[in-house]
Design an enzyme around this catalytic site. Structure first.
Site, PDB file in Angstrom:
ATOM      1  CB  ILE A  11      80.854 -19.194  43.676  1.00  0.00           C
ATOM      2  CG1 ILE A  11      79.596 -19.763  44.329  1.00  0.00           C
ATOM      3  CG2 ILE A  11      81.190 -17.815  44.206  1.00  0.00           C
ATOM      4  CD1 ILE A  11      79.776 -20.080  45.813  1.00  0.00           C
ATOM      5  CB  SER A  12      78.178 -22.538  39.770  1.00  0.00           C
ATOM      6  OG  SER A  12      78.114 -23.636  38.876  1.00  0.00           O
ATOM      7  N   PRO A  13      81.415 -23.581  39.134  1.00  0.00           N
ATOM      8  CG  PRO A  13      82.343 -25.682  39.569  1.00  0.00           C
ATOM      9  CD  PRO A  13      81.592 -24.555  40.228  1.00  0.00           C
TER      10      PRO A  13
END
Length: 199
Positions: A11-13
Site C-alpha cells: 500500500i506504499s505509494p
C-alpha cells in the site's frame, strides 16, 4: 554475488514509484534480490512513525506534493488519493510471498502490478480477484492467491519482525548483504552506486 533484501509495503505509494527498478538494478549488478513485504503500520508504530492520516497537516500536505514530484521524476502516473487507500495489505503480501516460493513468473512485475492497481487503477488490492489478475499478468498461477495462507501470514510476520530488528522504519527499504541501508524510492540511485562501488 551481492544480495538485496527489499522491504516494502503493497500500500506504499513510494513502493509503487519504484516500479521494477529494484529488479533492474539487481540484474545489472548480478545481485540476487529477496522481496520482503511488511506490515508497514506495525513498523511505523514501533519505530516512531505515524500512519499518513494521523500526521500533522503540514506533513500530509508535503507528502502529497512530494508524491506528485516523484511521480514526475519517475515518469509514472499516479492517483494521489486512491479510492482504496488505506486497505488491508495482507492478502496481496501473502500472494507475493507465495509467488516468490513458487517461482515461474516475474516477481518485480507482480509487485509493480499490485501497487499500480492501488495507486493508479483505483482497484482494491485486498480483493482476491484483483490479486489474481495481478498474479496472472506477472506470469504466475492465479490460484496462488488462495494457497499457502498460513505460510504467508507467518512469513509476513517474520519479515516485519526482521525489518524492525534490522533497522527498517519505512518503505521501500533496501538492505545489502554488507548492511548498507537505503530508505526510499529516491535512494535507488544510491543503491545502484553502492553496488557499482562508486560509494
Amino acid at each position: 554475488m551481492a544480495h538485496i533484501d527489499y522491504y516494502f509495503a503493497t500500500i506504499s505509494p513510494y513502493t509503487y514509484l519504484c516500479g521494477v527498478r529494484p529488479a533492474d538494478i539487481a540484474k545489472a549488478h548480478g545481485a540476487t534480490i529477496t522481496y520482503r513485504p511488511i506490515d508497514l503500520m506495525n513498523v511505523f508504530s514501533r519505530t516512531g512513525g505515524q500512519p499518513p492520516a494521523e500526521r500533522h497537516p503540514n506533513r500530509q500536505a508535503y507528502r502529497l506534493q512530494d508524491m506528485r514530484r516523484r511521480a514526475g521524476m519517475t515518469g509514472l502516473k499516479m492517483t494521489e488519493k486512491p479510492a482504496f487507500f488505506p486497505t488491508n495489505p495482507a492478502p496481496s503480501s501473502y500472494a507475493i510471498i507465495a509467488a516468490q516460493a513458487a517461482g515461474g513468473g516475474d516477481l518485480g512485475a507482480l509487485v509493480a502490478g499490485i501497487t499500480r492497481a492501488c495507486w493508479l487503477e483505483d482497484r482494491n488490492i485486498a480483493d482476491d480477484d484483483v490479486i489474481r489478475d495481478c498474479l496472472t499478468a506477472a506470469g504466475f498461477d492465479a490460484a496462488l492467491a488462495d494457497k499457502g495462507l498460513l505460510a504467508g501470514a507467518e512469513a509476513y510476520h517474520r519479515n516485519t519482525e526482521d525489518a524492525v530488528r534490522l533497522g527498517v522504519f519505512g518503505a521501500p527499504f533496501f538492505i545489502t548483504d554488507g548492511d548498507e541501508r537505503f530508505w526510499g524510492e529516491d535512494r535507488l540511485a544510491d543503491l545502484d552506486a553502492h553496488l557499482s562501488g562508486r560509494i
